[in-house]
Design a protein around this motif. Structure first.
Motif, PDB file in Angstrom:
ATOM      1  N   MET A   1       4.312 -16.573   4.819  1.00  0.00           N
ATOM      2  CA  MET A   1       3.580 -15.642   5.672  1.00  0.00           C
ATOM      3  C   MET A   1       2.081 -15.848   5.553  1.00  0.00           C
ATOM      4  O   MET A   1       1.352 -15.813   6.564  1.00  0.00           O
TER       5      MET A   1
ATOM      6  N   GLN B   1       3.437 -16.137  15.724  1.00  0.00           N
ATOM      7  CA  GLN B   1       3.866 -14.757  15.527  1.00  0.00           C
ATOM      8  C   GLN B   1       5.391 -14.636  15.530  1.00  0.00           C
ATOM      9  O   GLN B   1       5.958 -13.851  14.756  1.00  0.00           O
TER      10      GLN B   1
ATOM     11  N   LEU C   1       6.553 -15.613  12.223  1.00  0.00           N
ATOM     12  CA  LEU C   1       6.228 -14.551  11.282  1.00  0.00           C
ATOM     13  C   LEU C   1       7.254 -13.428  11.333  1.00  0.00           C
ATOM     14  O   LEU C   1       7.717 -12.933  10.297  1.00  0.00           O
ATOM     15  N   VAL C   2       7.603 -13.011  12.536  1.00  0.00           N
ATOM     16  CA  VAL C   2       8.600 -11.938  12.682  1.00  0.00           C
ATOM     17  C   VAL C   2       9.924 -12.348  12.061  1.00  0.00           C
ATOM     18  O   VAL C   2      10.547 -11.591  11.305  1.00  0.00           O
TER      19      VAL C   2
ATOM     20  N   TRP D   1      10.923 -12.358   8.094  1.00  0.00           N
ATOM     21  CA  TRP D   1      11.518 -11.226   7.380  1.00  0.00           C
ATOM     22  C   TRP D   1      13.001 -11.436   7.125  1.00  0.00           C
ATOM     23  O   TRP D   1      13.574 -10.814   6.214  1.00  0.00           O
TER      24      TRP D   1
ATOM     25  N   ARG E   1       4.129  -8.649  19.815  1.00  0.00           N
ATOM     26  CA  ARG E   1       4.592  -9.339  18.603  1.00  0.00           C
ATOM     27  C   ARG E   1       4.016  -8.716  17.334  1.00  0.00           C
ATOM     28  O   ARG E   1       4.669  -8.727  16.290  1.00  0.00           O
TER      29      ARG E   1
ATOM     30  N   ARG F   1       6.308  -5.886  16.723  1.00  0.00           N
ATOM     31  CA  ARG F   1       7.590  -6.366  16.192  1.00  0.00           C
ATOM     32  C   ARG F   1       7.474  -6.684  14.706  1.00  0.00           C
ATOM     33  O   ARG F   1       8.368  -6.375  13.918  1.00  0.00           O
ATOM     34  N   TRP F   2       6.375  -7.340  14.318  1.00  0.00           N
ATOM     35  CA  TRP F   2       6.186  -7.694  12.916  1.00  0.00           C
ATOM     36  C   TRP F   2       6.096  -6.437  12.059  1.00  0.00           C
ATOM     37  O   TRP F   2       6.701  -6.358  10.988  1.00  0.00           O
ATOM     38  N   ARG F   3       5.350  -5.457  12.521  1.00  0.00           N
ATOM     39  CA  ARG F   3       5.212  -4.214  11.772  1.00  0.00           C
ATOM     40  C   ARG F   3       6.544  -3.490  11.653  1.00  0.00           C
ATOM     41  O   ARG F   3       6.861  -2.913  10.598  1.00  0.00           O
TER      42      ARG F   3
ATOM     43  N   ARG G   1       9.551  -4.877  11.699  1.00  0.00           N
ATOM     44  CA  ARG G   1      10.389  -5.622  10.758  1.00  0.00           C
ATOM     45  C   ARG G   1       9.938  -5.387   9.321  1.00  0.00           C
ATOM     46  O   ARG G   1      10.761  -5.302   8.403  1.00  0.00           O
ATOM     47  N   HIS G   2       8.634  -5.283   9.105  1.00  0.00           N
ATOM     48  CA  HIS G   2       8.099  -4.973   7.791  1.00  0.00           C
ATOM     49  C   HIS G   2       8.622  -3.611   7.331  1.00  0.00           C
ATOM     50  O   HIS G   2       9.114  -3.460   6.197  1.00  0.00           O
TER      51      HIS G   2
END
Length: 276
Positions: A57, A94, A97-98, A101, A226, A229-231, A233-234
């Motif tokens: 990451m 991105q 990155l997603v 996870w 995106r 989406r990352w947040r 998934r976090h």
């Protein structure tokens, strides 16, 4: 037989006077150094996955910063095709990155608790590369610079980004040069939605004379979606691995992550859709 010979890879290399340094591939990507960076502090197998995922990451954060910086430079030069190309490359980063996870998706609370004590107060919240991206997105908070008082180079870098235009600021400046009324949005504080900015984007979406800027609006929305989406998934990954406990860096854990996941990036590009 000649055809078979041509298909065989070259197994002898010109090592440029550096014997014992491995193959050209190993030299080029610093392979030995790269694989020496995974140093778990416990015997829990899941810790290595955690370290690898975090390091991947961090590398992707750096690549995304590179692409967004190129996009900013292109926007300032009124080179919309180059800006769109950089943003498009960034969205692929991105996406990875997603999906990163997934490497932690099956970690149980028992596994995480098995190695959590060894990293003490270390937290992804402290990542300067991640904070750089947040500042570029307009999510600025000068108070966070306190974490880097003992890292002069990092502090100087983030201080400069805090004061400079973000990615969205440069996009809005381009709109202004195309005759759309937009306010000066550059600030060292978190970006706040503005009715005038929403009106400018509405014109981009509805007036033919500004249709050439529509790809920029959609490219920025691709970026924003995106980020969300990352947040999300976090949030889901932390909820699964540790529940509602406080974060290792002292944050409120799920509360902080949930609030971040609910915050729209480039908000006017979302609200203007209510009127289209």
């Amino acid at each position: 037989m000649g055809h078979d010979t041509m298909e065989k890879p070259n197994l002898s290399f010109d090592r440029n006077g550096a014997p014992g340094k491995g193959t050209p591939y190993a030299q080029y990507i610093k392979l030995d150094e790269l694989h020496s960076l995974q140093q778990p502090l416990s015997e829990v197998p899941a810790e290595r996955s955690f370290i690898v995922t975090t390091q991947v990451m961090e590398l992707l954060f750096g690549q995304l910063r590179h692409e967004w910086t190129l996009a900013q430079q292109a926007l300032r030069a009124d080179d919309l095709p180059a800006a769109l190309a950089a943003l498009r490359r960034g969205t692929h980063v991105q996406d990875v990155l997603v999906e990163s996870w997934d490497l932690l998706a099956t970690m149980t609370p028992q596994e995480f608790n098995g190695f959590r004590p060894v990293f003490g107060e270390a937290s992804g919240f402290q990542s300067s590369a991640f904070l750089h991206l947040e500042f570029l997105l307009g999510n600025k908070n000068a108070a966070l610079l306190k974490m880097y008082q003992d890292s002069p180079k990092t502090l100087a870098d983030l201080t400069a980004v805090l004061a400079a235009p973000g990615l969205y600021d440069d996009a809005l400046a381009l709109l202004g040069r195309h005759g759309l009324a937009v306010p000066d949005t550059v600030s060292e504080r978190r970006y706040q939605a503005d009715d005038a900015v929403a009106a400018a984007w509405r014109r981009v979406y509805t007036e033919s004379e500004h249709a050439g800027l529509l790809p920029l609006a959609e490219a920025l929305l691709d970026v924003a979606e995106r980020v969300t989406r990352w947040r999300q998934r976090h949030l889901a990954s932390v909820k699964r691995a540790m529940g509602g406990k406080s974060g290792s860096g002292g944050s409120s854990g799920l509360v902080w992550l949930r609030r971040a996941a609910e915050q729209d990036v480039f908000p006017e590009l979302w609200t203007v859709r209510d009127e289209l």
